[in-house]
Design an enzyme around this catalytic site. Sequence first.
Site, PDB file in Angstrom:
ATOM      1  CG  ASP A 106      47.603  38.728  38.389  1.00 40.43           C
ATOM      2  OD1 ASP A 106      47.083  39.346  37.440  1.00 40.43           O
ATOM      3  OD2 ASP A 106      47.036  37.792  38.973  1.00 40.43           O
ATOM      4  CE  LYS A 157      39.635  32.580  36.833  1.00 38.95           C
ATOM      5  NZ  LYS A 157      39.330  33.623  37.749  1.00 38.95           N
ATOM      6  CG  ASP A 217      47.650  35.384  36.088  1.00 37.88           C
ATOM      7  OD1 ASP A 217      48.398  35.449  37.073  1.00 37.88           O
ATOM      8  OD2 ASP A 217      46.418  35.499  36.183  1.00 37.88           O
TER       9      ASP A 217
HETATM   10  N1  GDD Z   1      42.437  46.700  44.024  1.00 41.17           N
HETATM   11  C1  GDD Z   1      41.918  45.494  43.924  1.00 41.17           C
HETATM   12  N2  GDD Z   1      40.827  45.175  44.687  1.00 41.17           N
HETATM   13  N3  GDD Z   1      42.472  44.599  43.066  1.00 41.17           N
HETATM   14  C2  GDD Z   1      41.921  43.378  42.985  1.00 41.17           C
HETATM   15  C3  GDD Z   1      40.806  42.977  43.749  1.00 41.17           C
HETATM   16  C4  GDD Z   1      40.239  43.946  44.650  1.00 41.17           C
HETATM   17  O1  GDD Z   1      39.254  43.698  45.370  1.00 41.17           O
HETATM   18  N4  GDD Z   1      40.509  41.684  43.426  1.00 41.17           N
HETATM   19  C5  GDD Z   1      41.409  41.304  42.507  1.00 41.17           C
HETATM   20  N5  GDD Z   1      42.274  42.308  42.245  1.00 41.17           N
HETATM   21  C6  GDD Z   1      43.398  42.293  41.303  1.00 41.17           C
HETATM   22  C7  GDD Z   1      44.386  41.160  41.556  1.00 41.17           C
HETATM   23  O2  GDD Z   1      45.459  41.584  42.366  1.00 41.17           O
HETATM   24  C8  GDD Z   1      44.892  40.856  40.176  1.00 41.17           C
HETATM   25  O3  GDD Z   1      45.975  41.709  39.809  1.00 41.17           O
HETATM   26  C9  GDD Z   1      43.707  41.209  39.263  1.00 41.17           C
HETATM   27  O4  GDD Z   1      42.839  42.042  40.036  1.00 41.17           O
HETATM   28  C10 GDD Z   1      42.942  39.966  38.787  1.00 41.17           C
HETATM   29  O5  GDD Z   1      42.594  39.177  39.908  1.00 41.17           O
HETATM   30  P1  GDD Z   1      42.993  37.627  39.999  1.00 41.17           P
HETATM   31  O6  GDD Z   1      42.463  37.131  41.310  1.00 41.17           O
HETATM   32  O7  GDD Z   1      44.415  37.405  39.693  1.00 41.17           O
HETATM   33  O8  GDD Z   1      42.050  37.045  38.858  1.00 41.17           O
HETATM   34  P2  GDD Z   1      42.312  35.807  37.896  1.00 41.17           P
HETATM   35  O9  GDD Z   1      43.728  35.730  37.464  1.00 41.17           O
HETATM   36  O10 GDD Z   1      41.732  34.604  38.545  1.00 41.17           O
HETATM   37  O11 GDD Z   1      41.361  36.183  36.633  1.00 41.17           O
HETATM   38  C11 GDD Z   1      41.427  37.460  36.033  1.00 41.17           C
HETATM   39  O12 GDD Z   1      42.591  37.583  35.236  1.00 41.17           O
HETATM   40  C12 GDD Z   1      42.652  36.695  34.093  1.00 41.17           C
HETATM   41  C13 GDD Z   1      43.945  36.983  33.353  1.00 41.17           C
HETATM   42  O13 GDD Z   1      45.005  36.677  34.162  1.00 41.17           O
HETATM   43  C14 GDD Z   1      40.159  37.672  35.182  1.00 41.17           C
HETATM   44  O14 GDD Z   1      40.146  39.022  34.773  1.00 41.17           O
HETATM   45  C15 GDD Z   1      40.142  36.747  33.969  1.00 41.17           C
HETATM   46  O15 GDD Z   1      39.034  37.064  33.125  1.00 41.17           O
HETATM   47  C16 GDD Z   1      41.438  36.901  33.165  1.00 41.17           C
HETATM   48  O16 GDD Z   1      41.462  35.968  32.087  1.00 41.17           O
HETATM   49 MG    MG Z   2      45.505  36.542  38.123  1.00 37.23          MG
END
Ligand code: GDD
Ligand code: MG
Length: 343
Positions: A106, A157, A217
């Site tokens: 994303d 977070k 993001d």
């Molecule tokens: N295949 C798969 N399976 N993908 C997953 C799963 C899973 O179980 N869980 C999450 N993802 C994918 C989501 O679709 C997304 O593209 C990515 O992993 C990160 O998950 P998010 O749920 O969007 O996390 P976030 O935005 O709260 O936090 C993450 O991204 C940040 C940057 O945008 C973390 O990695 C943070 O450390 C980082 O700063």
């Molecule tokens: Mg995200």
Amino acid sequence: MKAIILVGGEGTRLRPLTYSVVKPMVPVANRPFIEHVIRKLALHGIDDIVLAMGYRPDSIYAYFKDHRDLDVKLTYSLEEKPLGTAGAVKNAGRHIKESVFVLNGDCFSDIDYSEMYRQHKHNQARATIALTEVDDPTRFGVVETDEGGRVLRFIEKPGWEDVTSHWINAGVYVLDPEVLEYIPDDQFYMFENGVFPSMLEKGEPFYAYRSHAYWIDMGTPEQYHRINSDLLLGNCSSPLHVARDIIIGEGCEIHPSAHLTGPVMLAGECRVGAEASIKGPAVLGRGCRIAGGAVIENSLLWDDITVAEGAIIINSIVASGAKIDKRQRLEGQTINHRAPTAK
Ligand code: GDD
Ligand code: MG
């Protein structure tokens, strides 16, 4: 070179848009978001791409089956149940023998993957993580480094009281195959609070790659709106979109008295009536019908939207198939007629 893109997760924060399409497929400048990401990787010679998917994969398969002009090998790795960010990579990359890129599916950026990879090799790192600087790190993973760029601490977070840096995990990693040994098989496991802290404890060579390039993001309607505007305005780049003033697709009928102020992008078969006004940045999907006197400003309309006479749509997102009534006014709204209605 290979990349694994994480595209699981339900995209709940992007509701109500994700009631119509899964997060990777939401349209950005009239093409699926994930297609921009894939084509950008290809520019850097990363042309062996695995989509690690946990959720409603059918529309993704269907779209890319018909888009064979992608110069990449695209494969899919499915999870029966969500395995978390690291579990998904283990599931998708059991047989990896060389360094691999891993991306949060994303995030969209102008990060220079080639330069990041060069730095990974130069540092003889086991893992390299791209960092970007943001105003509000509490929504992300904060990463602390020493002066030489070695990662010291990872705080996912954090509360504001724990914010020690505004440099956060940009969701782009280069990982050597040995990193997979930190991930258990067939189990829910995360990089952010599992793999990375364990690697640091072991003293592995774990480096940061700081980037000032554009980064976003797109996981909320506000951020999703922003990436569309930024692409149209030329604040970021994609092989799929050249920022231009006005782009009008095939078969559109624009009344000579309509006013279009760029950047505006219309997909095919749109109709714009007399004295209607479209002020950019604005994107209209295929088959939109904008009646006379309607006003659209800084908004995203997906496919097949009917806007009746005199309606006004400002700073809004409208998902496919909606009908906007005569003189209805939408301002700062995200609407999807497919969203379940509260009873
Ligand atoms: N295949 C798969 N399976 N993908 C997953 C799963 C899973 O179980 N869980 C999450 N993802 C994918 C989501 O679709 C997304 O593209 C990515 O992993 C990160 O998950 P998010 O749920 O969007 O996390 P976030 O935005 O709260 O936090 C993450 O991204 C940040 C940057 O945008 C973390 O990695 C943070 O450390 C980082 O700063
Ligand atoms: Mg995200």
